[in-house]
Write a protein that holds these residues in place. Structure first.
Motif, PDB file in Angstrom:
ATOM      1  N   ILE A  36       0.814  -1.224   0.000  1.00  0.00           N
ATOM      2  CA  ILE A  36       0.000   0.000   0.000  1.00  0.00           C
ATOM      3  C   ILE A  36       0.848   1.275   0.000  1.00  0.00           C
ATOM      4  N   GLY A  37       2.168   1.153   0.102  1.00  0.00           N
ATOM      5  CA  GLY A  37       3.000   2.364   0.077  1.00  0.00           C
ATOM      6  C   GLY A  37       4.460   2.023  -0.143  1.00  0.00           C
ATOM      7  N   TRP A  38       5.254   3.062  -0.417  1.00  0.00           N
ATOM      8  CA  TRP A  38       6.682   2.869  -0.679  1.00  0.00           C
ATOM      9  C   TRP A  38       7.494   3.806   0.215  1.00  0.00           C
ATOM     10  N   GLY A  39       8.798   3.555   0.338  1.00  0.00           N
ATOM     11  CA  GLY A  39       9.671   4.397   1.160  1.00  0.00           C
ATOM     12  C   GLY A  39       9.625   5.845   0.705  1.00  0.00           C
ATOM     13  N   ALA A  40       9.649   6.770   1.701  1.00  0.00           N
ATOM     14  CA  ALA A  40       9.416   8.174   1.370  1.00  0.00           C
ATOM     15  C   ALA A  40      10.644   8.902   0.847  1.00  0.00           C
ATOM     16  N   SER A  41      11.835   8.501   1.281  1.00  0.00           N
ATOM     17  CA  SER A  41      12.983   9.367   0.994  1.00  0.00           C
ATOM     18  C   SER A  41      13.729   9.011  -0.273  1.00  0.00           C
ATOM     19  N   GLY A  42      13.474   7.893  -0.856  1.00  0.00           N
ATOM     20  CA  GLY A  42      14.227   7.511  -2.053  1.00  0.00           C
ATOM     21  C   GLY A  42      15.488   6.744  -1.690  1.00  0.00           C
ATOM     22  N   TRP A  43      16.029   7.007  -0.513  1.00  0.00           N
ATOM     23  CA  TRP A  43      17.253   6.312  -0.103  1.00  0.00           C
ATOM     24  C   TRP A  43      16.935   5.043   0.672  1.00  0.00           C
ATOM     25  N   VAL A  44      15.832   5.066   1.413  1.00  0.00           N
ATOM     26  CA  VAL A  44      15.436   3.852   2.132  1.00  0.00           C
ATOM     27  C   VAL A  44      14.513   3.073   1.203  1.00  0.00           C
ATOM     28  N   ASN A  45      14.975   1.903   0.728  1.00  0.00           N
ATOM     29  CA  ASN A  45      14.154   1.091  -0.162  1.00  0.00           C
ATOM     30  C   ASN A  45      13.228   0.252   0.686  1.00  0.00           C
ATOM     31  N   THR A  71       2.560  -2.399  12.938  1.00  0.00           N
ATOM     32  CA  THR A  71       1.468  -1.936  13.796  1.00  0.00           C
ATOM     33  C   THR A  71       0.413  -3.037  13.724  1.00  0.00           C
ATOM     34  N   ARG A  72      -0.770  -2.792  14.277  1.00  0.00           N
ATOM     35  CA  ARG A  72      -1.809  -3.843  14.244  1.00  0.00           C
ATOM     36  C   ARG A  72      -2.188  -4.241  12.810  1.00  0.00           C
ATOM     37  N   GLY A  73      -2.324  -3.225  11.944  1.00  0.00           N
ATOM     38  CA  GLY A  73      -2.843  -3.533  10.616  1.00  0.00           C
ATOM     39  C   GLY A  73      -1.918  -3.219   9.462  1.00  0.00           C
ATOM     40  N   SER A  74      -0.663  -2.883   9.733  1.00  0.00           N
ATOM     41  CA  SER A  74       0.264  -2.590   8.632  1.00  0.00           C
ATOM     42  C   SER A  74       1.705  -2.860   9.074  1.00  0.00           C
ATOM     43  N   SER A  75       2.585  -3.016   8.092  1.00  0.00           N
ATOM     44  CA  SER A  75       3.997  -3.277   8.399  1.00  0.00           C
ATOM     45  C   SER A  75       4.886  -2.588   7.386  1.00  0.00           C
ATOM     46  N   LYS A  76       6.093  -2.270   7.840  1.00  0.00           N
ATOM     47  CA  LYS A  76       7.091  -1.693   6.920  1.00  0.00           C
ATOM     48  C   LYS A  76       8.095  -2.786   6.591  1.00  0.00           C
ATOM     49  N   VAL A  77       8.383  -2.920   5.291  1.00  0.00           N
ATOM     50  CA  VAL A  77       9.292  -3.969   4.826  1.00  0.00           C
ATOM     51  C   VAL A  77      10.549  -3.331   4.241  1.00  0.00           C
ATOM     52  N   LEU A  78      11.707  -3.715   4.760  1.00  0.00           N
ATOM     53  CA  LEU A  78      12.982  -3.238   4.216  1.00  0.00           C
ATOM     54  C   LEU A  78      13.379  -4.167   3.076  1.00  0.00           C
ATOM     55  N   PHE A 138       2.058  12.043   0.357  1.00  0.00           N
ATOM     56  CA  PHE A 138       2.250  12.133  -1.094  1.00  0.00           C
ATOM     57  C   PHE A 138       3.505  11.368  -1.512  1.00  0.00           C
ATOM     58  N   GLN A 139       4.583  11.518  -0.731  1.00  0.00           N
ATOM     59  CA  GLN A 139       5.839  10.858  -1.076  1.00  0.00           C
ATOM     60  C   GLN A 139       5.737   9.343  -0.990  1.00  0.00           C
ATOM     61  N   GLU A 140       5.023   8.857   0.022  1.00  0.00           N
ATOM     62  CA  GLU A 140       4.980   7.404   0.256  1.00  0.00           C
ATOM     63  C   GLU A 140       3.928   6.703  -0.578  1.00  0.00           C
ATOM     64  N   ALA A 141       2.777   7.347  -0.741  1.00  0.00           N
ATOM     65  CA  ALA A 141       1.651   6.602  -1.309  1.00  0.00           C
ATOM     66  C   ALA A 141       1.221   7.070  -2.695  1.00  0.00           C
ATOM     67  N   LEU A 142       1.257   8.358  -2.938  1.00  0.00           N
ATOM     68  CA  LEU A 142       0.648   8.852  -4.170  1.00  0.00           C
ATOM     69  C   LEU A 142       1.634   8.930  -5.340  1.00  0.00           C
ATOM     70  N   PHE A 143       2.747   9.642  -5.123  1.00  0.00           N
ATOM     71  CA  PHE A 143       3.692   9.830  -6.235  1.00  0.00           C
ATOM     72  C   PHE A 143       4.302   8.524  -6.755  1.00  0.00           C
ATOM     73  N   PRO A 144       4.634   7.555  -5.865  1.00  0.00           N
ATOM     74  CA  PRO A 144       5.197   6.305  -6.407  1.00  0.00           C
ATOM     75  C   PRO A 144       4.259   5.570  -7.356  1.00  0.00           C
ATOM     76  N   PHE A 165      12.413   9.511  -9.372  1.00  0.00           N
ATOM     77  CA  PHE A 165      11.926  10.875  -9.598  1.00  0.00           C
ATOM     78  C   PHE A 165      10.793  11.264  -8.645  1.00  0.00           C
ATOM     79  N   VAL A 166      10.555  10.430  -7.655  1.00  0.00           N
ATOM     80  CA  VAL A 166       9.557  10.803  -6.639  1.00  0.00           C
ATOM     81  C   VAL A 166      10.146  11.943  -5.814  1.00  0.00           C
ATOM     82  N   PRO A 167       9.498  13.119  -5.813  1.00  0.00           N
ATOM     83  CA  PRO A 167      10.115  14.260  -5.140  1.00  0.00           C
ATOM     84  C   PRO A 167      10.122  14.123  -3.623  1.00  0.00           C
ATOM     85  N   ASN A 168      11.182  14.613  -3.013  1.00  0.00           N
ATOM     86  CA  ASN A 168      11.259  14.655  -1.559  1.00  0.00           C
ATOM     87  C   ASN A 168      10.664  16.004  -1.131  1.00  0.00           C
TER      88      ASN A 168
END
Lengths: 282, 164
Positions: A126-135, A167-174, B17-23, B30-33
């Protein structure tokens, strides 16, 4: 007399220096005490996971409509009644197509569970790493499904990564492509040992392979099973490049991961490794 | 108070936006920080104690979202903020080109500082440099577009001429 702008700049610089020092302290401290980072991460995950889950479902719906509906609308030039019929059938077809593809993915994961004697939970990304550096990835299952920190995350093709926060309903995967990730690994043919580390750019490297080991491009790299996370024998990837220098004790191999980390939708989180009959006999 | 509240809300939405929408719609490199773009904004227009603390907390928030180590992004954001705030009054902030250049350099500085604080040795320079470059280019294009909007949200200033 010092000008106000200069005073402000000095104040900002001194304060920045203090906060930078605090950051260094926190980096060192949380490196030694990973629990500190995990407590905070749980909070952020708990706040964002419901939003991410919502957007993920919405996007799947949009994808489905876009792929199977609008493209078909473009080719129709018949009368209004037929058009209506085609649209209705297309929408229905789209739903069935999505269900079929999901069914296929789930069947593969079920096969994997049967073949490898692994107990696990199927989860959606449901989501991806936010910073680009943490995959990393965020999945829609957590502790209430039996997932815990350190659980291995795999697909039919190979390993994906490990759970670092739940958490109860979600997890982060490295992901295994993150530089902070390390996997005990073997070359399937020669049984040469090493450690697979992420290269931060979507690939991985197998490090600490003894220089005298004979390695060829295309060899399969599998998990070694001694890191306490991944069961033995799961595919990690294939050797793409061999980097060795004369006089060095180890060689480094560039690995192309078997799983395309950019296209992951469904994963299997291993909650328990069942004993096979052979192991039980032993 | 208004600024603090605005920054908190912006940070939550930025991370979402960074975690869920832009990817979903952009290639991963190219996902902006957006949190970094907020720090660049603070460096430009909030060169004071609020800006330093804001940059630090935004970094902590990004670190927490990673779930591994707390501190590298915080340190990187503070360094970037400080560097930008020292030159902010010498940059013609009304010019989109000048802002773009600052975005490019600021994003590169932040990412390199982050790598400096996190990566042991430099075995993966090639792949990481391309990531730094793509992030810097994204910031270069986005910063001039975001700044007028951020000024409106943070300070209620509609255009550049309102800025004193």
């Amino acid at each position: 007399m010092i000008a106000p702008a200069a005073t402000r700049k000095t104040k900002v610089s001194v304060l920045s220096l203090l906060f930078f020092a605090l950051s260094l302290f926190l980096t060192a401290y949380s490196n030694r005490n990973p629990q500190v980072a995990k407590v905070g991460a749980k909070f952020v995950l708990a706040v964002l996971a419901p939003l991410e889950s919502g957007i993920s479902q919405f996007s799947r719906g949009v994808d489905s409509v876009f792929d199977r509906y609008f493209l078909l609308v473009a080719v129709e030039d018949e009368n209004e009644r037929l058009r209506q019929e085609v649209n209705e059938l297309s929408a229905e077809n789209s739903e069935l197509w999505e269900l079929r593809s999901e069914n296929l993915r789930l069947s593969k994961l079920l096969d994997l569970k049967k073949e490898s004697a692994l107990d696990g939970v199927v989860a959606q990304v449901i989501g991806w790493g936010a910073s680009g550096w943490v995959n990393s990835l965020v999945i829609d299952r957590g502790t209430e499904s039996g997932i815990r920190e350190g659980s291995a995350v795999i697909q039919k093709q190979g390993i994906v990564g490990q759970v670092v926060s739940t958490t109860r309903g979600s997890s982060k995967v490295l992901l295994i492509t993150d530089p902070a990730s390390g996997v005990d690994a073997l070359l399937r043919e020669t049984r040469a040992r090493g450690v697979v580390l992420g290269d931060g750019g979507g690939g991985a490297v197998m490090d600490y392979v003894l220089a005298e080991e004979r390695v060829e491009k295309g060899q399969i790299v599998v998990t070694g099973g001694t890191d306490g996370v991944y069961p033995k024998g799961l595919v990690i990837g294939t050797v793409e490049e061999i980097q060795s220098r004369q006089g060095e004790m180890f060689q480094r191999l560039a690995i192309s991961p078997q799983v395309d980390m950019n296209r992951i939708e469904t994963v299997l989180v291993v909650t328990r490794i069942s004993q096979t009959e052979d192991e039980e006999e032993n | 108070m208004r600024k603090s509240l605005a920054l908190i809300v912006l940070a939550i939405f930025a991370l979402f936006f960074q975690e869920a929408l832009f990817p979903l719609v952009l290639p991963r490199s190219f996902v902006p920080n957006i949190l970094l773009l907020l720090v660049l904004y603070l460096g430009f227009f909030e060169s004071n104690e609020f800006g330093v603390i804001g940059a630090f907390l935004l970094g902590i928030f990004l670190d927490l979202s990673g779930g591994l180590v707390i501190g590298p992004w915080a340190g990187s954001f503070v360094v970037t903020f400080c560097a930008l705030s020292l030159i902010a009054d010498r940059v013609f902030s009304e010019s989109p080109i000048a802002v773009s250049v600052v975005g490019l350099c600021g994003a590169a500085l932040a990412n390199v500082t982050f790598l400096f604080l996190t990566v042991e040795g430099l075995p993966y320079v090639r792949s990481m440099l391309s990531q730094v470059m793509s992030q810097a280019v994204v910031a270069m294009f986005l910063l001039p577009l975001l700044i007028p909007w951020l000024r409106w949200v943070m300070k209620g200033q509609r255009d550049y001429t309102d800025y004193a």
